[in-house]
Design an enzyme around this catalytic site. Structure first.
Site, mmCIF file in Angstrom:
data_model
loop_
_atom_site.group_PDB
_atom_site.id
_atom_site.type_symbol
_atom_site.label_atom_id
_atom_site.label_comp_id
_atom_site.label_asym_id
_atom_site.label_seq_id
_atom_site.Cartn_x
_atom_site.Cartn_y
_atom_site.Cartn_z
ATOM 1 C CD GLU A 130 1.465 -11.802 57.204
ATOM 2 O OE1 GLU A 130 0.223 -11.638 57.270
ATOM 3 O OE2 GLU A 130 2.047 -12.139 56.153
ATOM 4 C CG HIS A 185 0.669 -10.028 53.661
ATOM 5 N ND1 HIS A 185 1.340 -11.238 53.669
ATOM 6 C CD2 HIS A 185 0.500 -9.700 52.359
ATOM 7 C CE1 HIS A 185 1.563 -11.620 52.422
ATOM 8 N NE2 HIS A 185 1.060 -10.711 51.609
ATOM 9 C CB CYS A 214 -1.406 -13.106 50.533
ATOM 10 S SG CYS A 214 -1.126 -11.999 49.148
HETATM 11 N N1 GLN Z 1 1.393 -14.947 44.335
HETATM 12 C C1 GLN Z 1 0.198 -14.292 44.703
HETATM 13 C C2 GLN Z 1 0.028 -12.960 44.004
HETATM 14 O O1 GLN Z 1 0.954 -12.391 43.511
HETATM 15 C C3 GLN Z 1 0.103 -14.127 46.217
HETATM 16 C C4 GLN Z 1 1.174 -13.273 46.805
HETATM 17 C C5 GLN Z 1 1.331 -13.427 48.284
HETATM 18 O O2 GLN Z 1 0.915 -14.417 48.857
HETATM 19 N N2 GLN Z 1 1.994 -12.478 48.916
HETATM 20 O O3 GLN Z 1 -1.061 -12.443 43.931
#
Ligand code: GLN
Length: 535
Positions: A513, A511, A385
């Site tokens: 995970e 994600h 992410c």
């Molecule tokens: N802050 C980033 C976004 O909003 C990544 C979010 C995250 O890592 N879950 O796109």
């Protein structure tokens, strides 16, 4: 109330918080599932936030995301990892959500002029949220009640349990009370008084515990068991010991040895000769405890002071590590500490690096420096992410030559917003529940490293973010070797990137995970562990 004869198990906690109700619930769920029951686990959280999405990870640990896009308590992660089954919106409810529903109904006039009160309106809504799960044909619903008995916030939940116990009738619901037996080293004794008091507090609210699960650092003697049984109104076999374990994954076996699941089934009036078959589980534990290799992965993030903030990532490493018979040690690196001058020292001897998800600009430059280090030193890197966004920014600045490239999250006036806000996010002002959430499809390019890793080209993974890879820069990245390799089939959004001529340099906007379980370790983590082992 329920469609068929669904049985309900309520798990309450006494004496202190953090006793591991989530692990005990997940362990019981696993034992019952292994005996052939269709089980789900739900968490009720007594705080006022509508969901944990807006909670600070430092305080509350990771926010776990379900397939259907609910931002939930991290305990739901344990439920999925132990049971290898999916949870949903319905599996996590907060006081905020309960009140929101009741207040919305009140505004619509649904209560026909009645005074809206905690009893019956709030308790009815709590009961509805508990029993709603029976529509999905579960045999057994385990409901974990957050907080500690005696808290003001917990009262409406305990009252709802009291009412439900009556409404459901005997043997259709039980209460398991998790409590702590403190050990006084000066006298060498385990003390039962706090547990007696907390069982009494529960009784004062009209709820009797059927089974006691006692967290303890020492074995419980026969005498202590007898004393607890006598003072707490339970049979002696209904006092279950729960010692601190080497790993949470040993807890189901430990509880099974004491016939915990038999005691539960008996209390629920269920006859079942089949023993829980935990062969695969034991096999996983055996591999986990006897690794043939060992690797160390640097986890670069900004919430490392509370490791629960990265719970699912750490657990995914345990699953993939056991699969590969490899011990995965995590070196927690606070991204704010990383500078151009200390990378050699901080990353000395690591076999791989993971750049963690996150929000806000603190520690960002440290993450960019870390990505550069991994790229230049051929260290396997998995960016998740925000981690993928960091890899994108680093490459844009240092390889493509867009010196001021950035994410619009950190610099709204950057000339090169390689990570940008999606069009449909531009006018969003509310923080809660407004991100791109839950499972989204992704199509991987034929011949990409990721399509190899997954052994498939069409995958689905869970998301939680607002910003995206800016497709206007796609060609520039491709030309220099950091190629987008996975796309959302409906929107064309870039979901994954991978670097050519590097042992493992993969960033994913989703994600992985959240989907790794003991029974099904995630292929991306397995591939990453393999790459680190080669290093
Ligand atoms: N802050 C980033 C976004 O909003 C990544 C979010 C995250 O890592 N879950 O796109």
């Amino acid at each position: 109330m329920s469609k068929k004869n669904t049985k309900y198990i309520f798990v309450t906690g006494g004496v202190t918080s953090s006793l591991g109700k989530g692990i005990v619930s997940a362990s019981l769920g696993l034992l019952l599932k292994s005996r052939g029951y269709n089980v789900t686990i739900q968490k009720l959280d007594p705080y006022i936030n509508i969901d944990p999405g807006t909670l600070n990870p430092y305080e509350h640990g990771e926010c776990y995301v379900t397939e259907d896009g609910a931002e939930t308590d991290l305990d739901l992660g344990h439920y999925e990892r132990f049971l290898n089954s999916r949870t949903s919106q319905n599996n996590n409810v907060t006081t905020g959500r309960i009140y929101q529903t009741v207040i919305e109904k009140e505004r619509k006039g649904d209560f026909l002029g009645k005074t809206v009160q905690v009893i019956p309106h709030i308790t009815n809504e709590i009961k509805r949220r508990i029993t709603i799960l029976s529509k999905q044909n579960y045999d057994i619903i385990i409901t974990e009640i957050g907080g500690t008995v005696g808290d003001i916030e917990s009262l409406p939940y305990i009252e709802s349990v009291r009412q439900l116990k009556w409404e459901l009738g005997e043997k259709n619901s039980i209460v398991i009370h998790l409590t702590l037996l403190p050990y006084l080293s000066s006298s060498g004794e385990l003390k039962t008084k706090p547990s007696q008091h907390s069982v009494r507090a529960l009784m004062e609210d009209g709820v009797a515990a059927d089974i006691l699960v006692c967290r303890t650092e020492h074995k419980i003697s026969k005498e202590i068991r007898a004393k607890l049984a006598q003072f707490c109104n339970v049979g002696i076999q209904n006092v279950i010991e729960c010692m601190d374990m080497e790993t949470i994954y040993e807890v189901p076996l430990y509880l099974q040895k004491q016939d915990f699941d038999d005691v539960v089934l008996k209390e629920l009036g269920l006859k079942n000769e089949k023993k829980a078959d935990l062969k695969d589980w034991k096999n996983f534990l055996k591999k986990y405890s006897n690794p043939k290799k060992s690797i160390e992965v640097a986890l670069v993030g900004k919430y490392v002071s509370l490791q629960d903030s990265y719970k699912s990532i750490a657990e995914s490493f345990i699953h993939a590590g056991a699969d590969q018979e490899t011990e995965v040690k995590i070196r927690w690196i606070y991204s704010g500490d990383v500078t151009e001058d200390n990378t050699e020292e901080l990353f000395d001897g690591i076999d791989g690096m993971l750049i963690a998800p996150g929000f806000g600009d603190r520690g960002i430059e440290g993450k960019i420096i870390s990505a550069k280090y991994a790229r230049e030193h051929e260290i396997p890197l998995l960016g998740i992410c925000l981690g993928m966004q960091i890899m994108t920014i680093e490459f844009a600045r240092n390889v493509i030559g867009l010196e001021k490239a950035n994410s619009m999250e950190f610099d709204t006036s950057t000339p090169d917003p390689v990570i940008a806000l999606m069009a449909d996010q531009k006018n969003v002002v509310d923080k809660g529940g407004t991100m791109r959430l839950g499972a989204w499809k992704c199509t991987l390019k034929a011949g990409s490293a990721l399509s190899e890793i997954y052994g498939a080209r069409n995958i689905s993974e869970r998301h939680r973010h607002r910003y995206e890879f800016n497709s206007e820069y796609k060609e520039q990245f491709e030309k220099q070797g950091l190629a987008p390799s996975g796309f959302n089939p409906d929107t064309g959004l870039v979901e994954t990137i991978e670097l050519k001529d590097h042992p493992f340099y993969i960033g994913v906007q989703y994600h992985p995970e959240y989907k790794s379980t003991v029974a099904a370790p995630h292929p991306l983590f397995i591939a990453f562990v393999k790459a680190c082992t080669k290093k």
